[in-house]
Each structure stands twice: as C-alpha cells, then as structure tokens.
Design a protein around this motif. Structure first.
Motif, mmCIF file in Angstrom:
data_model
loop_
_atom_site.group_PDB
_atom_site.id
_atom_site.type_symbol
_atom_site.label_atom_id
_atom_site.label_comp_id
_atom_site.label_asym_id
_atom_site.label_seq_id
_atom_site.Cartn_x
_atom_site.Cartn_y
_atom_site.Cartn_z
ATOM 1 N N GLU A 45 0.905 -1.178 -0.054
ATOM 2 C CA GLU A 45 -0.081 0.025 0.079
ATOM 3 C C GLU A 45 0.988 1.292 -0.037
ATOM 4 O OE1 GLU A 45 -3.355 2.072 2.939
ATOM 5 O OE2 GLU A 45 -3.031 -0.243 2.878
ATOM 6 N N ASP A 46 2.018 1.135 0.774
ATOM 7 C CA ASP A 46 2.941 2.351 0.801
ATOM 8 C C ASP A 46 3.574 2.483 -0.345
ATOM 9 O OD1 ASP A 46 2.269 2.940 3.510
ATOM 10 O OD2 ASP A 46 4.118 1.894 4.429
ATOM 11 N N THR A 60 0.803 4.221 -2.765
ATOM 12 C CA THR A 60 0.725 5.516 -2.631
ATOM 13 C C THR A 60 1.959 6.407 -2.963
ATOM 14 O OG1 THR A 60 -0.588 4.854 -0.380
ATOM 15 C CG2 THR A 60 0.533 7.090 -0.635
ATOM 16 N N GLU A 96 1.566 9.171 -5.891
ATOM 17 C CA GLU A 96 1.946 10.716 -5.569
ATOM 18 C C GLU A 96 2.781 11.373 -6.208
ATOM 19 O OE1 GLU A 96 2.666 10.666 -1.206
ATOM 20 O OE2 GLU A 96 0.314 10.373 -0.650
#
Length: 159
Positions: free
Chosen positions: A16-17, A20, A24
């Motif tokens: 998930e990191d 993200t 971004e």
C-alpha cells in the motif's frame, strides 16, 4: 479509468505504501490537460523521484514489453504495472544476495557493524556513532550483534 484484470492483479502485489508513493509522485507530473496521464518524456523523472535510475532506452523497453504505446502518454495504471516489475527485480533473491555479499566484507555470511559502516561511508553517508548504532539496531532484528541473511532481507524488503 478502466484497468485490465492483469493490471489489477499486478497492482495488488505492491505494498500500500509503494502504491501511494508511486501515485503521489506520478501526480506531480500530470498536467491539467491530461489528468491521470503523464507524458513519455516525464517517465524518467518520475522514476528518478522514486529512486529508480533508468536510461530512456531502458524505459522504452520496459513499456514495450507490456505493449504500451507511449505516444499518447502513460496512465497511472500502466505506470503501476511497469513499476511492479521494476520493484520485483530490485527485490529478487539474486539481487538481494549480491547486495548482501557486497556489504559482507569478511565473507562470513553476516554483516558486522564495521562492514555496514564501511559500506555506508563508501556510499557517501555520514552519521554520528550514536546514529550508526541506532541504525544498526533497527536492522539487527534478532539482536545478535550482526545482520544475517534473514535480518538483511527483512530490512531491505520491509515497507
């Protein structure tokens, strides 16, 4: 935006990191004219921001492998798909073992503090003794005073 089943499966294999961070960073290069898409000539910049350095030729080959046309730009789903393969290559067992062996100067299947300190300094990293001790403790998961293979893999692959 419509993703293929293959892209959805691939995206799930990223943490998930990672998703993200990739999204971004990708968004920094979107333009109002092309939301959800970046231009071909920005791919290298986005990858560089993520710590991945590739030549223009290597980037083109990565996208051609998935049969993506770069003329119109790249969607975030396509970029995530390609980045999944890039991350998998970074963390494959052979690459990790080569990195471990490069740091293990004594060749005793363990990275001691002196090995890690020498490697970090050779990479231009500067830190106090206290900072180094704290860093070493964070990757010596079993607390035995050295970084074995298991500790190394955990440290390198943890999100």
């Amino acid at each position: 935006m419509e993703d293929t089943k293959e892209e959805e499966t691939t995206i799930r294999s990223l943490t998930e990191d990672q998703v993200t961070e990739i999204c971004e960073t990708f968004a920094l290069y979107e333009t109002p004219r092309t939301p959800g898409m970046i231009r071909q000539n920005d791919l290298g910049n986005v990858m560089y921001q993520l710590g991945i350095i590739r030549t223009e030729s290597e980037i083109n080959c990565m996208f051609q492998e998935f049969e993506y046309e770069l003329n119109e730009g790249v969607t975030v789903a396509q970029f995530l798909h390609v980045m999944t393969k890039v991350y998998q290559q970074l963390y494959d067992k052979d690459s990790l073992k080569a990195a471990f062996d490069a740091i293990d100067e004594t060749k005793n299947d363990a990275i001691h503090g002196s090995d890690l300190r020498h490697f970090a300094l050779s990479m231009g990293m500067k830190f106090t003794d206290l900072e180094f001790e704290e860093m070493f403790k964070q990757v010596d998961f079993d607390g035995d005073g050295k970084i074995g293979w298991t500790d190394f893999v955990k440290a390198v692959t943890k999100p």
